[in-house]
Design a protein around this motif. Structure first.
Motif, PDB file in Angstrom:
ATOM      1  N   LEU A  47      -4.614  35.285  17.319  1.00 17.69           N
ATOM      2  CA  LEU A  47      -5.014  34.601  18.547  1.00 17.69           C
ATOM      3  C   LEU A  47      -3.854  34.526  19.533  1.00 17.69           C
ATOM      4  N   SER A  48      -4.191  34.550  20.813  1.00 17.67           N
ATOM      5  CA  SER A  48      -3.174  34.349  21.840  1.00 17.67           C
ATOM      6  C   SER A  48      -2.700  32.899  21.774  1.00 17.67           C
ATOM      7  N   ASP A  49      -1.627  32.581  22.505  1.00 20.11           N
ATOM      8  CA  ASP A  49      -1.067  31.229  22.469  1.00 20.11           C
ATOM      9  C   ASP A  49      -2.070  30.165  22.914  1.00 20.11           C
ATOM     10  N   ASP A  50      -2.988  30.529  23.802  1.00 16.93           N
ATOM     11  CA  ASP A  50      -3.996  29.562  24.238  1.00 16.93           C
ATOM     12  C   ASP A  50      -5.333  29.789  23.529  1.00 16.93           C
ATOM     13  N   GLY A  51      -5.288  30.511  22.412  1.00 16.26           N
ATOM     14  CA  GLY A  51      -6.495  30.825  21.655  1.00 16.26           C
ATOM     15  C   GLY A  51      -7.129  29.598  21.016  1.00 16.26           C
ATOM     16  N   GLU A  52      -8.429  29.696  20.793  1.00 15.10           N
ATOM     17  CA  GLU A  52      -9.191  28.613  20.183  1.00 15.10           C
ATOM     18  C   GLU A  52     -10.060  29.172  19.055  1.00 15.10           C
ATOM     19  N   ILE A  53     -10.351  28.316  18.108  1.00 15.30           N
ATOM     20  CA  ILE A  53     -11.297  28.637  17.044  1.00 15.30           C
ATOM     21  C   ILE A  53     -12.438  27.633  17.150  1.00 15.30           C
ATOM     22  N   PHE A  54     -13.645  28.127  17.114  1.00 12.74           N
ATOM     23  CA  PHE A  54     -14.827  27.276  17.118  1.00 12.74           C
ATOM     24  C   PHE A  54     -15.424  27.322  15.719  1.00 12.74           C
ATOM     25  N   ALA A  55     -15.688  26.157  15.162  1.00 15.04           N
ATOM     26  CA  ALA A  55     -16.223  26.087  13.805  1.00 15.04           C
ATOM     27  C   ALA A  55     -17.411  25.134  13.775  1.00 15.04           C
ATOM     28  N   SER A  84      -4.992  22.005  10.409  1.00 12.37           N
ATOM     29  CA  SER A  84      -3.710  21.414  10.799  1.00 12.37           C
ATOM     30  C   SER A  84      -2.556  22.056  10.036  1.00 12.37           C
ATOM     31  N   ASN A  85      -2.729  22.246   8.752  1.00 10.09           N
ATOM     32  CA  ASN A  85      -1.685  22.876   7.930  1.00 10.09           C
ATOM     33  C   ASN A  85      -1.425  24.319   8.324  1.00 10.09           C
ATOM     34  N   ALA A  86      -2.379  24.941   9.003  1.00 10.07           N
ATOM     35  CA  ALA A  86      -2.208  26.318   9.456  1.00 10.07           C
ATOM     36  C   ALA A  86      -1.687  26.383  10.889  1.00 10.07           C
ATOM     37  N   GLY A  87      -1.442  25.221  11.518  1.00 13.65           N
ATOM     38  CA  GLY A  87      -0.874  25.225  12.859  1.00 13.65           C
ATOM     39  C   GLY A  87      -1.885  25.061  13.981  1.00 13.65           C
ATOM     40  N   PHE A  88      -3.031  24.454  13.681  1.00 13.77           N
ATOM     41  CA  PHE A  88      -4.048  24.208  14.703  1.00 13.77           C
ATOM     42  C   PHE A  88      -4.267  22.712  14.847  1.00 13.77           C
ATOM     43  N   GLY A  89      -4.641  22.292  16.059  1.00 10.44           N
ATOM     44  CA  GLY A  89      -4.993  20.905  16.307  1.00 10.44           C
ATOM     45  C   GLY A  89      -6.441  20.808  16.733  1.00 10.44           C
ATOM     46  N   LEU A  90      -7.108  19.756  16.313  1.00 18.89           N
ATOM     47  CA  LEU A  90      -8.491  19.531  16.715  1.00 18.89           C
ATOM     48  C   LEU A  90      -8.520  19.128  18.183  1.00 18.89           C
ATOM     49  N   GLU A  95     -30.655  11.143  15.093  1.00 20.06           N
ATOM     50  CA  GLU A  95     -30.086   9.859  14.684  1.00 20.06           C
ATOM     51  C   GLU A  95     -28.795  10.022  13.883  1.00 20.06           C
ATOM     52  N   PHE A  96     -28.742  11.041  13.036  1.00 23.89           N
ATOM     53  CA  PHE A  96     -27.606  11.243  12.138  1.00 23.89           C
ATOM     54  C   PHE A  96     -27.020  12.637  12.347  1.00 23.89           C
ATOM     55  N   PRO A  97     -25.703  12.766  12.446  1.00 24.28           N
ATOM     56  CA  PRO A  97     -25.087  14.076  12.705  1.00 24.28           C
ATOM     57  C   PRO A  97     -25.153  14.993  11.481  1.00 24.28           C
ATOM     58  N   VAL A  98     -26.039  15.942  11.523  1.00 22.10           N
ATOM     59  CA  VAL A  98     -26.215  16.866  10.405  1.00 22.10           C
ATOM     60  C   VAL A  98     -25.214  18.017  10.493  1.00 22.10           C
ATOM     61  N   TRP A  99     -24.761  18.346  11.709  1.00 22.39           N
ATOM     62  CA  TRP A  99     -23.778  19.412  11.913  1.00 22.39           C
ATOM     63  C   TRP A  99     -22.568  18.865  12.648  1.00 22.39           C
ATOM     64  N   ASP A 100     -21.392  19.367  12.305  1.00 21.53           N
ATOM     65  CA  ASP A 100     -20.151  19.065  13.014  1.00 21.53           C
ATOM     66  C   ASP A 100     -19.703  20.339  13.718  1.00 21.53           C
ATOM     67  N   PHE A 101     -19.546  20.283  15.035  1.00 19.18           N
ATOM     68  CA  PHE A 101     -19.038  21.418  15.800  1.00 19.18           C
ATOM     69  C   PHE A 101     -17.642  21.057  16.278  1.00 19.18           C
ATOM     70  N   MET A 102     -16.649  21.863  15.881  1.00 17.40           N
ATOM     71  CA  MET A 102     -15.248  21.554  16.176  1.00 17.40           C
ATOM     72  C   MET A 102     -14.578  22.701  16.928  1.00 17.40           C
ATOM     73  N   THR A 103     -13.649  22.338  17.785  1.00 22.23           N
ATOM     74  CA  THR A 103     -12.805  23.311  18.465  1.00 22.23           C
ATOM     75  C   THR A 103     -11.358  23.001  18.076  1.00 22.23           C
ATOM     76  N   PHE A 104     -10.653  24.047  17.640  1.00 13.71           N
ATOM     77  CA  PHE A 104      -9.247  23.922  17.263  1.00 13.71           C
ATOM     78  C   PHE A 104      -8.419  24.794  18.188  1.00 13.71           C
ATOM     79  N   LYS A 105      -7.263  24.274  18.620  1.00 15.07           N
ATOM     80  CA  LYS A 105      -6.323  25.046  19.440  1.00 15.07           C
ATOM     81  C   LYS A 105      -5.034  25.237  18.673  1.00 15.07           C
ATOM     82  N   LYS A 106      -4.388  26.363  18.945  1.00 12.71           N
ATOM     83  CA  LYS A 106      -3.086  26.619  18.328  1.00 12.71           C
ATOM     84  C   LYS A 106      -2.082  25.596  18.827  1.00 12.71           C
ATOM     85  N   LEU A 107      -1.294  25.071  17.895  1.00 14.58           N
ATOM     86  CA  LEU A 107      -0.221  24.155  18.283  1.00 14.58           C
ATOM     87  C   LEU A 107       1.011  24.952  18.648  1.00 14.58           C
ATOM     88  N   LYS A 108       1.772  24.472  19.602  1.00 17.93           N
ATOM     89  CA  LYS A 108       2.969  25.208  20.032  1.00 17.93           C
ATOM     90  C   LYS A 108       4.192  24.662  19.384  1.00 17.93           C
TER      91      LYS A 108
END
Length: 105
Positions: free
Chosen positions: A12-20, A65-71, A92-105
């Motif tokens: 990923l580039s320095d401003d890259g993101e991962i969507f999970a 986080s251990n791989a160098g990404f922040g939520l 009513e209840f969150p069945v799915w969690d959608f997260m975006t992680f960015k590379k930490l500098k």
């Protein structure tokens, strides 16, 4: 999974993101009670996991986080099919969690 996430960081580039998107470890397999319009659930998965099929949100975030990404964001997508039998429950209840992680500098 650890190696895969570290590979993402390398390519990923320095401003890259991962969507999970992951099933919510607490509500995804919870029993559903009540009527269709006013559902409720009894949570059994939080401190004493019964099914162990998905990591908790804390475990998932720690892995990145251990791989160098922040939520950078966390949301629970709404159910879009109002005719689905689980429509009220998923709203009513969150069945799915959608997260975006960015590379930490």
């Amino acid at each position: 999974l650890h190696k895969l996430i570290h590979t993402f960081k390398e390519i990923l580039s320095d401003d890259g993101e991962i969507f999970a998107m992951e099933p919510n470890a607490i509500f995804w397999l919870s029993s559903r009670y009540g009527d269709d319009a006013k559902p409720f659930t009894i949570v059994t998965e939080y401190k004493n996991p019964l099914f162990n099929v998905v990591p908790t949100i804390g475990e998932f975030i720690s892995l990145f986080s251990n791989a160098g990404f922040g939520l950078s964001s966390l949301c629970h997508p709404p159910h879009t099919d109002s005719k689905h039998e689980d429509f009220a429950y998923i709203n009513e209840f969150p069945v799915w969690d959608f997260m975006t992680f960015k590379k930490l500098k």
